[in-house]
Design a protein around this motif. Structure first.
Motif, PDB file in Angstrom:
ATOM      1  N   GLU A  88       0.848  -1.201   0.000  1.00 39.54           N
ATOM      2  CA  GLU A  88       0.000   0.000   0.000  1.00 39.54           C
ATOM      3  C   GLU A  88       0.880   1.246   0.000  1.00 39.54           C
ATOM      4  O   GLU A  88       0.894   2.028   0.948  1.00 39.54           O
ATOM      5  CB  GLU A  88      -0.925  -0.021   1.217  1.00 39.54           C
ATOM      6  N   ASP A 111      -3.485   6.848   2.275  1.00 34.90           N
ATOM      7  CA  ASP A 111      -4.686   6.054   1.998  1.00 34.90           C
ATOM      8  C   ASP A 111      -5.546   6.729   0.933  1.00 34.90           C
ATOM      9  O   ASP A 111      -6.771   6.584   0.928  1.00 34.90           O
ATOM     10  CB  ASP A 111      -5.502   5.867   3.286  1.00 34.90           C
ATOM     11  N   ASP A 112      -4.904   7.453   0.013  1.00 37.31           N
ATOM     12  CA  ASP A 112      -5.674   8.218  -0.959  1.00 37.31           C
ATOM     13  C   ASP A 112      -5.768   7.527  -2.318  1.00 37.31           C
ATOM     14  O   ASP A 112      -6.238   8.125  -3.285  1.00 37.31           O
ATOM     15  CB  ASP A 112      -5.105   9.627  -1.119  1.00 37.31           C
ATOM     16  N   ASP A 160      -7.187   3.835  -3.969  1.00 44.30           N
ATOM     17  CA  ASP A 160      -7.844   2.549  -3.742  1.00 44.30           C
ATOM     18  C   ASP A 160      -7.078   1.479  -4.514  1.00 44.30           C
ATOM     19  O   ASP A 160      -7.129   1.410  -5.728  1.00 44.30           O
ATOM     20  CB  ASP A 160      -9.298   2.619  -4.214  1.00 44.30           C
ATOM     21  N   SER A 161      -6.366   0.641  -3.782  1.00 46.96           N
ATOM     22  CA  SER A 161      -5.504  -0.361  -4.416  1.00 46.96           C
ATOM     23  C   SER A 161      -6.272  -1.566  -4.938  1.00 46.96           C
ATOM     24  O   SER A 161      -5.767  -2.308  -5.775  1.00 46.96           O
ATOM     25  CB  SER A 161      -4.445  -0.833  -3.420  1.00 46.96           C
ATOM     26  N   GLY A 162      -7.480  -1.782  -4.409  1.00 47.21           N
ATOM     27  CA  GLY A 162      -8.199  -2.996  -4.758  1.00 47.21           C
ATOM     28  C   GLY A 162      -7.710  -4.217  -4.010  1.00 47.21           C
ATOM     29  O   GLY A 162      -8.187  -5.331  -4.243  1.00 47.21           O
ATOM     30  N   ARG A 215      -7.938  -5.772   2.572  1.00 45.90           N
ATOM     31  CA  ARG A 215      -7.402  -5.023   3.711  1.00 45.90           C
ATOM     32  C   ARG A 215      -6.684  -5.964   4.677  1.00 45.90           C
ATOM     33  O   ARG A 215      -7.196  -7.022   5.043  1.00 45.90           O
ATOM     34  CB  ARG A 215      -8.525  -4.307   4.440  1.00 45.90           C
TER      35      ARG A 215
END
Length: 340
Positions: free
Chosen positions: A94, A185-186, A188-190, A193
């Motif tokens: 991330e 956290d800006d 969205d990695s997909g 979590r």
């Protein structure tokens, strides 16, 4: 060891023989027992670090499409900008990152004595249009990391009692990468979590020299037999850790230490965390096998021989096949070879 040792290396170059021996012994003990140390007296001017962080922060806060202008056209994580995501060339961790090699182009490297088959393992630099001064700040920082790597290799030669220039000669035509990591956290990695911004892994370098800020989310290492512990940021210091190449060169005497990066607690300030790891990697023709002078008469090599060329080719193939350092670690942890 119950904490990461802080070692002042300032006097190694000019101090007495006793001072040099004390520093070398401290570094050797840290490499052998924990695989991490914090270095002071490194000689890197604070302004060099500040300049890097200033332009890096400005770059990573640019609009996403601006940053993607310097994304690798061949989906290589060691060239230009990369971000988390599910596709080839995306990070499985991330983080966003920017990476650069020693020279701006393969042609420039070859003109400076690198082997002509460098292409494919060394990539042209991709410099962003903005911020102004980005290239100069990164290149200045890279040069300081080269210098610091040379000092650390000299200390390791003393620590190990190797032949002179055994390790420092690896500075010739090295393939080291300077990365800048930006955890936020800006995007969205997909990804599913997990508690980790960067899952447990080993570094494939000889040494990694890391500067980290005090942003939320902690770097952790695994103490051998004693679980995970934080590596707290200390201003004006560098964290140094052993990599898999040093493990091979020392026949396991200096094991590469697992490490990871946690997500910050839910109540932590919503600010980014940055780090700047310099991965020192010897050249293509370097022999990455246990050094003969370190083996006792009845000691056998624990590692198959590699050259830099075959080692980096293997690592790149693993990444291309979706089997990066975190996936390799997960497989070994599932088999009980490494701690979960």
């Amino acid at each position: 060891m119950t904490s990461v040792p802080v070692i002042d290396i300032a006097q190694f170059d000019s101090g007495s023989a006793d001072e040099q021996r004390r520093i070398a012994d401290s570094v050797g003990t840290a490499c052998e027992e924990i695989g991490f140390l914090v270095v002071t007296g490194h000689g890197v001017a604070p302004g060099v670090i500040d300049d890097l962080y200033a332009v890096a922060m400005e770059f990573f806060q640019l609009p996403f499409e601006h940053k993607r202008e310097v994304r690798s056209p061949v989906n290589n994580l060691y060239q230009g900008y990369a971000h988390p995501g599910p596709n080839p060339g995306d990070h499985t961790s991330e983080r966003q990152s920017y990476n650069v090699f020693r020279y701006d182009t393969v042609a420039e490297a070859v003109a400076n004595g690198y082997p002509p088959d460098l292409e494919g393992l060394f990539f042209d630099a991709l410099w962003p249009r903005e911020p102004a001064g980005f290239r100069n700040a990164v290149r200045t920082y890279y040069a300081e990391m080269e210098r610091l790597a040379g000092r650390l290799l000299t200390i390791l030669e003393s620590t190990l009692g190797t032949d002179p220039q055994r390790l420092t000669s690896m500075l010739d035509h090295h393939l080291s990468t300077q990365a800048i990591n930006y955890y936020s956290d800006d995007i969205d990695s997909g990804h599913e979590r997990t508690p980790y911004r960067f899952k447990a892994h080993h570094d494939g370098s000889l040494l990694t020299i890391l500067y980290q800020d005090d942003g939320p989310g902690s770097l952790q290492l695994h103490r051998r037999g004693s679980g995970w512990m934080d590596v707290a940021p200390i201003p004006d210091t560098f964290v140094v850790n052993t990599g898999e190449i040093l493990t091979r060169l020392t026949n396991g005497r200096y094991p590469a230490t697992p490490h990871r990066v946690l997500h910050p607690p839910a109540d932590a300030p919503k600010v980014p965390r940055m780090s700047a790891p310099f991965f020192f990697k010897p050249g293509l023709d370097s022999v990455l096998a246990p050094m003969p002078e370190l083996l006792s008469a009845d000691e056998e090599s624990r590692y198959d021989p590699h050259t830099g060329r075959s080692w980096y080719t293997l690592n790149q193939r693993n990444i291309d096949n979706g089997y990066d350092s975190t996936k390799q670690y997960e497989a070994l942890a599932a088999d009980g070879v490494l701690p979960a």
